[in-house]
Scaffold this motif. Structure first.
Motif, PDB file in Angstrom:
ATOM      1  N   THR A   1      40.494  55.828  27.960  1.00 27.56           N
ATOM      2  CA  THR A   1      39.734  54.857  27.719  1.00 27.56           C
ATOM      3  C   THR A   1      39.044  54.911  26.302  1.00 27.56           C
ATOM      4  OG1 THR A   1      37.993  53.498  28.862  1.00 27.56           O
ATOM      5  CG2 THR A   1      37.893  55.563  29.027  1.00 27.56           C
ATOM      6  N   SER A   2      38.159  53.962  26.040  1.00 29.08           N
ATOM      7  CA  SER A   2      37.346  53.897  24.740  1.00 29.08           C
ATOM      8  C   SER A   2      35.807  53.631  25.349  1.00 29.08           C
ATOM      9  CB  SER A   2      37.758  53.053  23.855  1.00 29.08           C
ATOM     10  OG  SER A   2      37.565  51.601  24.363  1.00 29.08           O
ATOM     11  N   ILE A   3      34.961  53.986  24.556  1.00 26.11           N
ATOM     12  CA  ILE A   3      33.648  53.552  24.436  1.00 26.11           C
ATOM     13  C   ILE A   3      33.242  52.322  24.693  1.00 26.11           C
ATOM     14  CG2 ILE A   3      31.459  53.969  23.674  1.00 26.11           C
ATOM     15  CD1 ILE A   3      31.954  56.400  22.287  1.00 26.11           C
ATOM     16  N   GLN A   4      33.857  51.477  23.905  1.00 25.38           N
ATOM     17  CA  GLN A   4      33.771  50.170  24.018  1.00 25.38           C
ATOM     18  C   GLN A   4      34.058  49.511  25.282  1.00 25.38           C
ATOM     19  OE1 GLN A   4      35.429  51.246  21.625  1.00 25.38           O
ATOM     20  NE2 GLN A   4      33.835  51.463  19.934  1.00 25.38           N
ATOM     21  N   GLU A   5      35.124  49.814  25.775  1.00 29.04           N
ATOM     22  CA  GLU A   5      35.473  49.173  27.114  1.00 29.04           C
ATOM     23  C   GLU A   5      34.610  49.392  28.255  1.00 29.04           C
ATOM     24  OE1 GLU A   5      39.669  50.038  29.210  1.00 29.04           O
ATOM     25  OE2 GLU A   5      39.906  50.478  27.314  1.00 29.04           O
ATOM     26  N   ASN A   6      34.285  50.674  28.404  1.00 24.58           N
ATOM     27  CA  ASN A   6      33.262  50.804  29.666  1.00 24.58           C
ATOM     28  C   ASN A   6      31.736  50.833  29.008  1.00 24.58           C
ATOM     29  OD1 ASN A   6      35.101  50.910  31.475  1.00 24.58           O
ATOM     30  ND2 ASN A   6      35.777  52.802  30.929  1.00 24.58           N
ATOM     31  N   TYR A   7      31.233  50.246  27.859  1.00 29.23           N
ATOM     32  CA  TYR A   7      30.009  50.426  27.382  1.00 29.23           C
ATOM     33  C   TYR A   7      29.002  49.983  28.616  1.00 29.23           C
ATOM     34  CZ  TYR A   7      26.058  50.537  24.202  1.00 29.23           C
ATOM     35  OH  TYR A   7      24.831  50.883  23.549  1.00 29.23           O
ATOM     36  N   ASP A   8      29.264  48.813  29.269  1.00 28.65           N
ATOM     37  CA  ASP A   8      28.276  48.320  30.024  1.00 28.65           C
ATOM     38  C   ASP A   8      27.972  49.330  31.180  1.00 28.65           C
ATOM     39  OD1 ASP A   8      31.304  47.747  30.760  1.00 28.65           O
ATOM     40  OD2 ASP A   8      30.135  47.076  32.606  1.00 28.65           O
ATOM     41  N   LEU A   9      28.740  49.926  31.561  1.00 29.64           N
ATOM     42  CA  LEU A   9      28.353  50.982  32.797  1.00 29.64           C
ATOM     43  C   LEU A   9      27.471  51.954  32.250  1.00 29.64           C
ATOM     44  CD1 LEU A   9      29.288  51.652  35.623  1.00 29.64           C
ATOM     45  CD2 LEU A   9      30.867  53.365  34.657  1.00 29.64           C
ATOM     46  N   ILE A  10      27.731  52.736  31.050  1.00 33.77           N
ATOM     47  CA  ILE A  10      26.968  53.685  30.485  1.00 33.77           C
ATOM     48  C   ILE A  10      25.692  53.167  29.801  1.00 33.77           C
ATOM     49  CG2 ILE A  10      28.948  55.274  30.487  1.00 33.77           C
ATOM     50  CD1 ILE A  10      28.868  55.176  27.571  1.00 33.77           C
ATOM     51  N   LYS A  11      25.535  51.857  29.580  1.00 33.16           N
ATOM     52  CA  LYS A  11      24.636  51.458  28.560  1.00 33.16           C
ATOM     53  C   LYS A  11      23.172  52.009  29.089  1.00 33.16           C
ATOM     54  CE  LYS A  11      22.892  47.443  26.072  1.00 33.16           C
ATOM     55  NZ  LYS A  11      22.125  46.410  26.449  1.00 33.16           N
ATOM     56  N   PRO A  12      22.787  51.645  30.355  1.00 35.14           N
ATOM     57  CA  PRO A  12      21.367  51.980  30.919  1.00 35.14           C
ATOM     58  C   PRO A  12      21.066  53.505  30.502  1.00 35.14           C
ATOM     59  CG  PRO A  12      22.580  50.932  32.481  1.00 35.14           C
ATOM     60  CD  PRO A  12      23.558  51.247  31.510  1.00 35.14           C
ATOM     61  N   ILE A  13      21.993  54.356  30.351  1.00 32.02           N
ATOM     62  CA  ILE A  13      21.620  55.797  30.099  1.00 32.02           C
ATOM     63  C   ILE A  13      22.020  55.995  28.677  1.00 32.02           C
ATOM     64  CG2 ILE A  13      22.583  58.067  30.928  1.00 32.02           C
ATOM     65  CD1 ILE A  13      24.012  56.514  33.220  1.00 32.02           C
ATOM     66  N   TYR A  14      23.083  55.647  28.155  1.00 22.67           N
ATOM     67  CA  TYR A  14      23.544  55.939  26.751  1.00 22.67           C
ATOM     68  C   TYR A  14      22.410  55.350  25.543  1.00 22.67           C
ATOM     69  CZ  TYR A  14      26.462  56.916  22.973  1.00 22.67           C
ATOM     70  OH  TYR A  14      26.938  57.314  21.494  1.00 22.67           O
ATOM     71  N   SER A  15      22.020  54.304  26.155  1.00 23.95           N
ATOM     72  CA  SER A  15      21.265  53.717  25.240  1.00 23.95           C
ATOM     73  C   SER A  15      19.994  54.353  24.744  1.00 23.95           C
ATOM     74  CB  SER A  15      20.743  52.229  25.463  1.00 23.95           C
ATOM     75  OG  SER A  15      20.086  52.246  26.915  1.00 23.95           O
ATOM     76  N   GLN A  16      19.693  55.289  25.827  1.00 25.03           N
ATOM     77  CA  GLN A  16      18.344  55.924  25.665  1.00 25.03           C
ATOM     78  C   GLN A  16      18.556  57.057  24.489  1.00 25.03           C
ATOM     79  OE1 GLN A  16      16.476  57.538  29.149  1.00 25.03           O
ATOM     80  NE2 GLN A  16      17.807  55.991  30.282  1.00 25.03           N
ATOM     81  N   ILE A  17      19.825  57.539  24.376  1.00 26.11           N
ATOM     82  CA  ILE A  17      20.106  58.536  23.113  1.00 26.11           C
ATOM     83  C   ILE A  17      20.824  58.178  22.275  1.00 26.11           C
ATOM     84  CG2 ILE A  17      20.050  60.613  25.061  1.00 26.11           C
ATOM     85  CD1 ILE A  17      23.057  60.305  25.411  1.00 26.11           C
ATOM     86  N   GLU A  18      21.272  56.902  22.350  1.00 30.02           N
ATOM     87  CA  GLU A  18      22.052  56.455  21.114  1.00 30.02           C
ATOM     88  C   GLU A  18      21.834  56.440  19.692  1.00 30.02           C
ATOM     89  OE1 GLU A  18      23.651  52.431  22.182  1.00 30.02           O
ATOM     90  OE2 GLU A  18      25.385  52.795  21.124  1.00 30.02           O
ATOM     91  N   ALA A  19      20.455  56.366  19.597  1.00 28.80           N
ATOM     92  CA  ALA A  19      19.530  56.544  18.334  1.00 28.80           C
ATOM     93  C   ALA A  19      20.095  58.211  17.551  1.00 28.80           C
ATOM     94  CB  ALA A  19      18.171  56.506  18.569  1.00 28.80           C
ATOM     95  N   PHE A  20      20.486  59.009  18.586  1.00 31.88           N
ATOM     96  CA  PHE A  20      20.699  60.207  18.209  1.00 31.88           C
ATOM     97  C   PHE A  20      22.200  60.497  18.101  1.00 31.88           C
ATOM     98  CE2 PHE A  20      16.885  60.404  20.553  1.00 31.88           C
ATOM     99  CZ  PHE A  20      15.916  60.871  19.465  1.00 31.88           C
ATOM    100  N   LYS A  21      22.851  59.458  17.931  1.00 34.80           N
ATOM    101  CA  LYS A  21      24.381  59.663  18.085  1.00 34.80           C
ATOM    102  C   LYS A  21      25.153  60.536  17.017  1.00 34.80           C
ATOM    103  CE  LYS A  21      25.699  55.510  16.254  1.00 34.80           C
ATOM    104  NZ  LYS A  21      26.586  54.034  16.625  1.00 34.80           N
TER     105      LYS A  21
END
Lengths: 308, 368
Positions: A108-128
């Motif tokens: 899969t790809s990050i874009q495809e399932n971004y909605d599922l992980i967004k609440p978690i991933y958005s917290q660390i996305e600044a450090f990607k």
């Protein structure tokens, strides 16, 4: 929704002379947030590894989403998410590269399932662009969870996800699990922390490879069979010593700054305890009746002789 | 397929981001070629020689001149008595002393034969041997020049020709050996360590749980090292050619194809090691002891296996680098083709298949 997500029947696993898990029977419903609670060596990791197809049981059957963990392991591996106890990301890859890697190997790809992980991933996305090895414990854990979720698994297995993580991050992490549960995913999480058990829908208390009880946290606490006393004294150690030698004591355990006490006499009044302790020159600060916590229940279950 | 590609890309990240891996991959091969090329040499170059000339005539001077002109020797001392020889050796001023007898030219003219004594410092036996034979050759050469005028009817005159390496350059011999060591080291050690690292860090658990098939994990691990090892093979050959003039007389395509076969063999050995090693240290240790030493000592790289005791010689037949060295040497120096190399190639092919099958079978689809 009353579908069975995980079914375990008579499961046994032995390492040499050590029986890692003994006769485990367990059914977990779809969409449940289920906790495996117990001290180190209780068999939690072994059970999770059998369910994630990483280990073979000696006897018994287990299935996840109606797929047998031995026969259908290839199909099953596509449907489950797993976060091992040890930190399993690549330290020399950046946050985003780790996530992208786990996305591609699960097709899969990050874009495809971004909605599922967004609440978690958005917290660390600044450090990607930061290397995973340079993240704090709490951030590593969020990244690991994002990686375990990136392929939208139907069942998520988390092996001691909060061990070695600070208190604030632990609370945050459980918030995230609650949110995930709302998406309908089945979550099996193991933890050595009793307070975390309260946050699960149901918990299995495990010790020495056996399940002592399977109940919801409330049922578990309501089923505590004794009156429980909270006692706090100036000298906690002395208090514990005195209570442990009292013939009327059923159990006495230290809980932080206080003692949880159960009398053999279910009719015992506060005055009787107070009098006895003062006769032993123990300065009491507080005595009160309290409801049992999960830990009290666990202690109780551990002390009980094995039921036939 | 996309999953596989992602895996290979990740593997390259690991390699290019770790400076130690990069150093082992590209630093060691270059350093080894240059070190072996310059240091391990069997040639003599301006060796110190002392002369005790009891005659001091035209002939003795001429022989000395010819020795100097050869470039192998340099005269470091002129002695006046035999008692000085010992102290010259002790001080390390010369490795060899040439003693011309009295009336050297006169005796030669009379046909009585002249006294020429060569005394060598044999504390280093190989060097002493070489010095003596070089000196003897020069003297005989002089002798023959003189005889040419005298027309001696019957004379056996051997004409020596060194095939494939006329100048007896050590580096010709070492480049194929170094290639085998480097390819073995890089391929086997790096793969075994990198798989062991996945296990040690707990990443293998997730890889196994993922839909990636074991064969994809294996090939994904091997492919980057295969490519890099191939780059290494090419750079060792070019370095040998550019710096030390080591020729590739045979087909370069065949040489590279045989190298690829050998790399595959080393990679499958690495895979096999990783299946028994649980940590990076263990993998490193097994690769070093189990592969490096036998490759250097038992493969005929430095010491010819024919001169070993029978049991060691038999063991050497089980060493894959032995066959690769034979193949590489034959292609580079003799310029032969596959027609003459098929037995060795078949052995390598068989070994590769064997290790690959065993390693794949041993690769676990589960933990423990």
């Amino acid at each position: 929704m009353n579908n069975r997500s995980i079914e375990i029947v008579e499961l046994n696993k032995r390492y040499g002379t050590i029986q890692a898990i003994k006769n485990i029977n367990l059914t977990i419903q779809t969409g449940e947030l289920f906790g495996l609670v117990g001290p180190d060596g209780a068999g939690k990791t072994t059970l999770i590894r059998i369910l994630t197809t990483l280990l073979l049981a000696d006897s018994g059957k287990a299935s996840v989403n109606k797929l047998d963990v031995v026969k259908n392991y290839k199909q099953l591996r596509e449907q489950i998410g797993y976060m091992p106890g040890r930190f399993s990301l690549y330290m020399d890859l950046s946050v985003e590269e780790n996530l992208a890697f786990f996305a591609t190997i699960f097709g899969t790809s990050i874009q495809e399932n971004y909605d599922l992980i967004k609440p978690i991933y958005s917290q660390i996305e600044a450090f990607k662009t930061r290397k995973a090895g340079a993240l704090s414990g709490g951030m590593k854990q969020k990244l690991a969870l994002s990686c375990a979720l990136i392929h939208r698994p139907k069942v998520l297995f988390l092996d001691e996800p909060t061990t070695g993580v600070d208190a604030v991050s632990r609370v945050e992490f459980w918030e995230m699990l609650k949110e995930l549960k709302n998406t309908g995913i089945t979550i099996l999480v193991s933890t050595p922390y009793m307070d975390e058990a309260e946050l699960c829908d149901r918990v299995a208390l495990m010790q020495n490879g056996e399940i002592l009880s399977i109940e919801s946290p409330d049922e578990l606490k309501n089923n505590f069979p004794h009156d429980l006393w909270y006692i706090k004294a100036e000298n906690q150690y002395k208090l514990l010593q005195i209570l442990r030698t009292w013939e009327k004591t059923y159990s006495a355990h230290g809980f932080g700054q206080s003692i949880h006490f159960v009398s053999q006499d279910s009719q015992m009044k506060e005055d009787e305890i107070r009098q006895f302790l003062e006769s032993k020159t123990c300065k009491i600060q507080r005595i009160m009746r309290i409801g049992a916590s999960i830990e009290d229940c666990f202690m109780e279950l551990m002390n009980q002789p094995k039921k036939a | 397929m996309k999953a596989f590609k992602g895996f290979v890309i990740k593997e390259f990240y690991h390699i290019f981001r770790d400076y130690r891996t990069m150093l082992i991959l590209f630093g060691i091969p270059i350093a080894q070629v240059i070190l072996f090329g310059y240091i391990i040499t069997t040639e003599i170059n301006e060796a110190g020689v002392a002369v005790l000339d009891n005659s001091k005539d035209a002939v003795t001077r001429e022989i000395q001149n010819q020795m100097l002109a050869s470039g192998f020797f340099k005269i470091t001392a002129q002695l006046s008595s035999e008692t000085e020889i010992e102290s010259i050796f002790r001080k390390g001023i010369a490795k060899e002393v040439i003693v011309f007898g009295a009336n050297f030219e006169e005796n030669l003219r009379k046909g009585e034969g002249s006294d020429l004594q060569i005394v060598a410092d044999a504390s280093d036996a190989n060097v002493a041997n070489l010095l003596v034979s070089y000196t003897t050759a020069i003297v005989q050469n002089y002798n023959r020049q003189q005889m040419a005028d005298m027309q001696i009817p019957m004379q056996i005159e051997p004409r020596v020709r060194m095939y494939y390496n006329p100048e007896l350059k050590g580096v010709y011999f070492f480049v194929p050996g170094i290639m085998s060591v480097i390819l073995m080291l890089i391929s086997a050690m790096m793969t075994s360590v990198s798989i062991a690292r996945e296990k040690e860090m707990g990443n293998m658990e997730i890889l196994l749980v993922s839909p990636l098939r074991p064969i994809q994990i294996i090939i994904g691990k091997l492919m980057p090292y295969f490519l890099l090892s191939f780059v290494n093979a090419v750079s060792v050959i070019s370095l040998g050619w550019l710096v030390f003039d080591v020729p590739v007389n045979g087909s370069i395509v065949l040489l590279l194809a045989e190298s690829m076969l050998f790399i595959t063999l080393a990679l499958s050995l690495g895979l096999l090691i990783s299946s028994v090693a649980a940590s990076q240290q263990v993998a490193m240790f097994i690769s070093m002891l189990g592969l490096m030493l036998p490759t250097i000592l038992l493969s005929g790289f430095i010491y010819p296996t024919e001169n070993m005791p029978l049991w060691l010689e038999l063991i050497s037949y089980a060493m894959p680098p032995k066959y690769y060295i034979i193949i590489a040497k034959d292609i580079m120096l003799k310029g032969v083709g596959l027609r003459y190399l098929w037995p060795e190639t078949l052995v390598l092919l068989g070994m590769t298949l064997f290790f690959l099958i065993v390693a794949s079978k041993k690769f676990k689809i589960r933990l423990s």
